[in-house]
Design a protein around this motif. Sequence first.
Motif, short mmCIF file in Angstrom:
data_model
loop_
_atom_site.label_atom_id
_atom_site.label_comp_id
_atom_site.label_asym_id
_atom_site.label_seq_id
_atom_site.Cartn_x
_atom_site.Cartn_y
_atom_site.Cartn_z
N LYS A 87 0.83 -1.20 0.00
CA LYS A 87 0.00 0.00 0.00
C LYS A 87 0.87 1.26 0.00
O LYS A 87 0.60 2.22 -0.74
N GLN A 88 1.92 1.25 0.82
CA GLN A 88 2.81 2.40 0.86
C GLN A 88 3.53 2.59 -0.49
O GLN A 88 3.66 3.73 -0.98
N THR A 89 3.94 1.49 -1.11
CA THR A 89 4.60 1.57 -2.42
C THR A 89 3.66 2.14 -3.47
O THR A 89 4.04 2.98 -4.30
N SER A 90 2.42 1.70 -3.46
CA SER A 90 1.45 2.21 -4.43
C SER A 90 1.18 3.70 -4.22
O SER A 90 1.05 4.47 -5.18
N GLU A 91 1.13 4.09 -2.96
CA GLU A 91 0.90 5.51 -2.68
C GLU A 91 2.08 6.35 -3.18
O GLU A 91 1.89 7.44 -3.76
N GLN A 92 3.28 5.85 -2.97
CA GLN A 92 4.46 6.57 -3.47
C GLN A 92 4.46 6.63 -5.00
O GLN A 92 4.81 7.66 -5.60
N ALA A 93 4.06 5.54 -5.65
CA ALA A 93 4.01 5.53 -7.12
C ALA A 93 2.98 6.53 -7.63
O ALA A 93 3.23 7.27 -8.60
N TYR A 94 1.83 6.56 -6.98
CA TYR A 94 0.81 7.55 -7.36
C TYR A 94 1.33 8.98 -7.17
O TYR A 94 1.12 9.87 -7.99
N MET A 95 2.01 9.20 -6.05
CA MET A 95 2.54 10.54 -5.78
C MET A 95 3.60 10.94 -6.81
O MET A 95 3.60 12.07 -7.32
N GLN A 96 4.48 9.99 -7.16
CA GLN A 96 5.50 10.28 -8.16
C GLN A 96 4.88 10.60 -9.51
O GLN A 96 5.29 11.53 -10.22
N GLN A 97 3.89 9.84 -9.86
CA GLN A 97 3.22 10.09 -11.13
C GLN A 97 2.55 11.46 -11.14
O GLN A 97 2.60 12.21 -12.14
N ALA A 98 1.92 11.79 -10.03
CA ALA A 98 1.25 13.09 -9.95
C ALA A 98 2.25 14.23 -10.03
O ALA A 98 2.01 15.25 -10.72
N MET A 99 3.36 14.08 -9.35
CA MET A 99 4.40 15.12 -9.42
C MET A 99 4.95 15.26 -10.83
O MET A 99 5.18 16.38 -11.32
N ALA A 153 5.19 1.88 -13.08
CA ALA A 153 5.40 1.65 -11.64
C ALA A 153 4.08 1.64 -10.89
O ALA A 153 3.87 0.84 -9.96
N VAL A 154 3.18 2.51 -11.30
CA VAL A 154 1.87 2.55 -10.64
C VAL A 154 1.11 1.25 -10.89
O VAL A 154 0.49 0.67 -9.97
N ARG A 155 1.14 0.77 -12.13
CA ARG A 155 0.45 -0.48 -12.43
C ARG A 155 1.04 -1.64 -11.63
O ARG A 155 0.31 -2.49 -11.10
N GLU A 156 2.34 -1.69 -11.57
CA GLU A 156 3.00 -2.76 -10.80
C GLU A 156 2.65 -2.67 -9.31
O GLU A 156 2.39 -3.70 -8.65
N ALA A 157 2.63 -1.45 -8.78
CA ALA A 157 2.28 -1.28 -7.37
C ALA A 157 0.84 -1.70 -7.11
O ALA A 157 0.53 -2.30 -6.06
N ILE A 158 -0.04 -1.37 -8.05
CA ILE A 158 -1.44 -1.77 -7.89
C ILE A 158 -1.57 -3.29 -7.90
O ILE A 158 -2.32 -3.88 -7.10
N GLU A 159 -0.83 -3.93 -8.80
CA GLU A 159 -0.88 -5.39 -8.87
C GLU A 159 -0.37 -6.01 -7.56
O GLU A 159 -0.96 -6.96 -7.02
N ARG A 160 0.74 -5.47 -7.06
CA ARG A 160 1.26 -5.99 -5.80
C ARG A 160 0.29 -5.74 -4.65
O ARG A 160 0.11 -6.61 -3.77
N ALA A 170 -2.49 -8.24 -4.96
CA ALA A 170 -2.04 -9.57 -4.54
C ALA A 170 -1.90 -9.65 -3.02
O ALA A 170 -2.30 -10.64 -2.37
N ALA A 171 -1.34 -8.58 -2.41
CA ALA A 171 -1.20 -8.57 -0.96
C ALA A 171 -2.56 -8.56 -0.27
O ALA A 171 -2.76 -9.22 0.77
N SER A 172 -3.52 -7.82 -0.84
CA SER A 172 -4.86 -7.80 -0.27
C SER A 172 -5.52 -9.16 -0.34
O SER A 172 -6.13 -9.63 0.64
#
Length: 441
Positions: free
Chosen positions: A166-178, A282-289, A292-294
Amino acid sequence: RARGACCTSVAFLRAMPSVKRAAAKEAAPKQAVAKQAKRAKKEVVDPRMQRCREVASAIHQSDAPAAVVDMVEAMLDDALLTYKEERHEFQDNVLDMAAKLLESAKNLKVADVETAKVAIAAGEETKEAAHAAAAFAKSTLEGAVATTSDKKRALAACAKAFQAAKQTSEQAYMQQAMREQELLTAASKKERLLSAEHDYLKPLLEGVEAEGKALTAVLANFAFDASLVAALPNALAKAPSLRGPFDVMVLEQVGKDFGQRVATLDATLSQNVEATVADAAAVREAIERLDAASAAQEASADAFEAAQQAAAAAKTAWEDVQQTLKACAPELRKLAKEHASAVGIFGSFRRGPLACFASLRERASPAPAAAEEALEEEAATEADEPAAAEDEVAVEAEAQEQGEDAEMNQAEESVPAHVEDKVMSFEEPTFHEATVIAAGA
């Protein structure tokens, strides 16, 4: 007069014990006679008849019809009390029937003993099965508890992995937004620079009137060189033919700075576009992870819940088995008591009715000498009975007399001391005088 009455009463009380003793001695023979008459009325039970009654009671314990048992009982006494060699053939038949009835009753009691033994064996088997079930339930419970602990640790690990994803996906979303924001900012700056160059700088360089102040504001906003910004209005205020070398250098330098800033923005846009693609991946990969974790966390939670339910069921089964084991001991004691009771009843039946029946059935007529001895013993017993009765009457009379004396002594002791002192000086009247005085009083 009062003193005379007190003296009379005390004297009468002292005379009472002798009166009662005399009455008791007169009544003792009468009581002895009454008791002898009462004892004579008592029925003398013949031991043989008593054994016959015991056998008659025993045949009613068989499984034969009641009418048959009553018929045999009606003829049983005559048949049993008759000596063996004097019995008629029909009497032997009666005893044969009685023997069959006794055998039937005995078989019923033996069956009760066997039933009790079978019940005890079944109870022991139940106890052994309960012990085996308890061991199995304990092993199952321990395994379920261990499995629950493992599932709990696995669930904690899945929860940790889910939080990391979840933290990785949030960081990926933030990076993409920036990155997207940088692209928008660079594109906006490029557009403003090109617009200012087209709308203000080129017309002014060509001598066409334009907003010089607007151009200066753009240059200041984009952090152009302050000396250029300060010199630019003077250069732009002159016609192209009137501009000196310094003015030309200022305008050329401004043009070069415009070109460099636009080129820098183009490079930024180009780089950010490539980086945007990487950010999206990176966002897609984070979402997939994260997905899977969920899913792993949900599966682990389901497994943990199932393990908890299995442990609870194993605990309930173990407690039930413990209750069964706890109930086995009193049940076995109860069965043992029932077995002992059945054995005791069978033993009493064998030593009682069966033995009585066998002794009476095989009883032969005694020899003449033995018969005389038996008659003498019976006569001696009958002769001893009156003497024993007289002795008993005498003992009872003496006890009654002692009790009456004790009552009179107690009555005397209850007289006040001052009255007794006054009476002691007078002569004790006779019984007749005391009676007359008492009647007069």
